[in-house]
Design a protein around this motif. Sequence first.
Motif, short mmCIF file in Angstrom:
data_model
loop_
_atom_site.label_atom_id
_atom_site.label_comp_id
_atom_site.label_asym_id
_atom_site.label_seq_id
_atom_site.Cartn_x
_atom_site.Cartn_y
_atom_site.Cartn_z
N ARG A 66 24.40 57.23 2.23
CA ARG A 66 25.21 58.43 2.06
C ARG A 66 25.07 59.05 0.67
N ALA A 67 24.90 58.22 -0.35
CA ALA A 67 24.85 58.72 -1.72
C ALA A 67 23.46 59.20 -2.13
N ARG A 85 27.93 55.03 5.69
CA ARG A 85 29.29 54.71 5.25
C ARG A 85 29.47 55.06 3.78
N ASP A 86 30.69 55.44 3.45
CA ASP A 86 31.02 55.81 2.07
C ASP A 86 31.04 54.54 1.22
N PRO A 87 30.15 54.41 0.23
CA PRO A 87 30.13 53.17 -0.57
C PRO A 87 31.43 52.95 -1.34
N ALA A 88 32.18 54.02 -1.61
CA ALA A 88 33.44 53.87 -2.33
C ALA A 88 34.58 53.44 -1.40
N MET A 112 31.76 59.89 8.22
CA MET A 112 31.59 61.05 7.34
C MET A 112 32.88 61.85 7.18
N ASP A 113 33.96 61.39 7.77
CA ASP A 113 35.24 62.10 7.64
C ASP A 113 35.62 62.19 6.16
N PRO A 114 36.00 63.38 5.68
CA PRO A 114 36.37 63.52 4.26
C PRO A 114 37.54 62.64 3.85
N GLU A 115 38.44 62.34 4.79
CA GLU A 115 39.54 61.43 4.51
C GLU A 115 39.19 60.06 5.09
#
Length: 493
Positions: free
Chosen positions: A10-11, A121-124, A171-174
Amino acid sequence: MSRDVSTLGRADSWEGVRAVVAGFGASGAAAVDNLLHLGASVHAVAEAASPSVRERAELLEVLGARIDIREGATAGLPAEPADIDVLVVSPGFRPDAPIVAAAREAGIPVWGEVELAWRLRDPAHPAPWLCVTGTNGKTTTVQMLDSILRAAGLRSVAAGNVGLPLTEAVMDPEPYDVLAVELSSFQLHYTETMAAESAAVLNLAEDHLDWYAGPSAMEDYARDKGRIYQGVQRACVYNVADPATERLVREADVVEGTRAIGFTLGTPGVGMLGVVEDILVDRAFIEERATSAAELCTLDELASSAPHFVANALAAAALARAHGISQAAVREGLRSFRPDGHRIALVAERDGVAWVDDSKATNPHAAASSLAAYEPVVWVAGGLAKGASFDDLVRTAATRLRAAVLIGRDRHVIAEALSRHAPDVPVIEVDLPETGAVGELDLMRRVVAAAAEAAQPGDTVLLAPGCASMDQFTDYAARGDAFAAAVREHVGE
């Protein structure tokens, strides 16, 4: 020159990545949308699409995708192999499908939408995945699990083979706190790096043997199901009554310290969840498990006490408890859960006869589970058998059957099994007329009339087809809707 996509997440920048997406259903469209968002160049191909899907395709074309929906569009790669960096394939494509085979031969990576989602997936905030597969009960179990997670105050969603496509979820912003993920064998076939926090295989039985061809079809099917356990970090949940599921756990390569957790409809051993005196209990996730069990809920608190429904509840509870969910939240989540339509749904009861819609029972194993919950039964079955056998089902259920009302292209497969193992059970075949078309409701009116003639007070007329529906109905929901409508007409509701 092809770009190496093996490490992209994702990044990373996806500029210059040339992706082909095969299939334009919910997961395919989600893959196209999110690949465009990341900056990739996307060419989507599909054989057919509904008007609503075509509208979505037009929007994505405006956003920059090239979309080709026509007969023959997936007969091969849509560009030279050197111009394709990755193929994202929808789960309906068999491994020997021309476009998949061509990509493999050319050395192009082949991912499913599930694999793409795992990489994005969002790594954070990498929400853990609690994953469920099996021949039957996947959707109900995942929805139960989601209900439990929400009862615990977590931001959860049912995703994957049910609910939200996984690429949209990750990918949901929340960010979500946790995902309840249903995975089919088709989806698992195209995974590589996915590693669930915990995972369950509910059961294994013949299904989709039209997708898994050849003498090793069942072994290939089981192997794909078992991929759900690879890399699991906390708990591999298996069905004590189905040794094949435990065998998959033993064969899996998991993180050190991962526990094998069984669920059973009987009294549980240490490290299991089960049932004691009509109470669902946990002997796996409490400190005193060697000498006691923790109450989760009672059978009366569930929407159904049918054995397969209770088994699904135990599997969902096991995954939730592995995630650290309290007993109170498990109870509340299970108490508040109500299954979707067409799953052991009571349609009507009149003159001592109950009419039950379990159109979702689209294979013999699911139908057998449904039949085990009722006695005596007028069984409504048939459709597309997908290469499955009904001998074991009929052999087990024979003493429960008052009669069988058979429909669909492969009804002869069931009729022959009944002839072999339950020759005294009356069989009524409801066929289409020789000339002219018959509507879905008209067909079910004939079925209901035949079933009513055979039923006696105290019987259950059970639509548990054991087959897919597409030979005569739009889908299993349309089949169930037609059955329910015909029943209500019959009973005067």
